[in-house]
Design an enzyme around this catalytic site. Structure first.
Site, mmCIF file in Angstrom:
data_model
loop_
_atom_site.group_PDB
_atom_site.id
_atom_site.type_symbol
_atom_site.label_atom_id
_atom_site.label_comp_id
_atom_site.label_asym_id
_atom_site.label_seq_id
_atom_site.Cartn_x
_atom_site.Cartn_y
_atom_site.Cartn_z
ATOM 1 N N HIS A 111 0.841 -1.194 0.000
ATOM 2 C CA HIS A 111 0.000 0.000 0.000
ATOM 3 C C HIS A 111 0.874 1.241 0.000
ATOM 4 C CE1 HIS A 111 0.575 -1.507 4.089
ATOM 5 N NE2 HIS A 111 0.636 -0.247 4.483
ATOM 6 N N ALA A 112 0.303 2.316 -0.505
ATOM 7 C CA ALA A 112 1.070 3.547 -0.639
ATOM 8 C C ALA A 112 0.139 4.748 -0.591
ATOM 9 C CB ALA A 112 1.825 3.536 -1.958
#
Length: 154
Positions: free
Chosen positions: A66-67
């Site tokens: 995730h980012a």
């Protein structure tokens, strides 16, 4: 929040063999750019930066990279089923074959956490993972992920 709100059909892929996490992040970035209009290099770099803080392989063949992305308006996702599992430095040291990536706005605290919790609960469900692993059609995978009742993953 529902998975159908996070995941476009075009962001679900069945992938043959990947040689590295770097290649995986490249492919995830390309799918996110094509499906949601994200900046390709920004998506790739953000995934790599987050991964450098600690591996996002959560065990049982599952990874949840995730980012946070500047300029993104809402949380979006991409799902890959790998034909050949990839070493991911997962907590249980097992290679991963199911990858659900999330991209969140840079300033989204609660929404990002809610989406990550929803995806995590979904991917912890053994029956769901069994169905995902038994299918090799992207449309079917999308249908499996987005048809789960909210109460089942809550």
């Amino acid at each position: 929040m529902k998975l159908s709100e996070l995941l476009q059909p075009s962001a679900v892929k069945v992938v043959g063999k990947l040689t590295s996490k770097k290649r995986l992040f490249q492919d995830l970035g390309e799918v996110a750019a094509a499906s949601y209009g994200l900046d390709l290099n920004g998506a790739i770099n953000s995934l790599q930066e987050r991964e450098s803080l600690g591996p996002t392989g959560v065990g049982h063949g599952i990874a949840l990279p995730h980012a946070r992305i500047e300029g993104l308006e809402r949380v979006v996702g991409a799902f890959f089923k790998l034909d050949t599992p990839l070493d991911f430095d997962a907590v249980d040291r097992q290679p991963v074959d199911l990858i659900f990536a999330l991209f969140a706005p840079a300033e989204s605290g609660v929404d990002h956490l809610k989406a990550l919790a929803l995806v995590s609960r979904t991917m912890r469900d053994e029956k769901t993972c069994t169905k995902l692993r038994a299918n090799a059609d992207a449309a079917t995978l999308h249908a499996i992920l987005t048809s789960i009742p909210s109460s089942k993953v809550a």
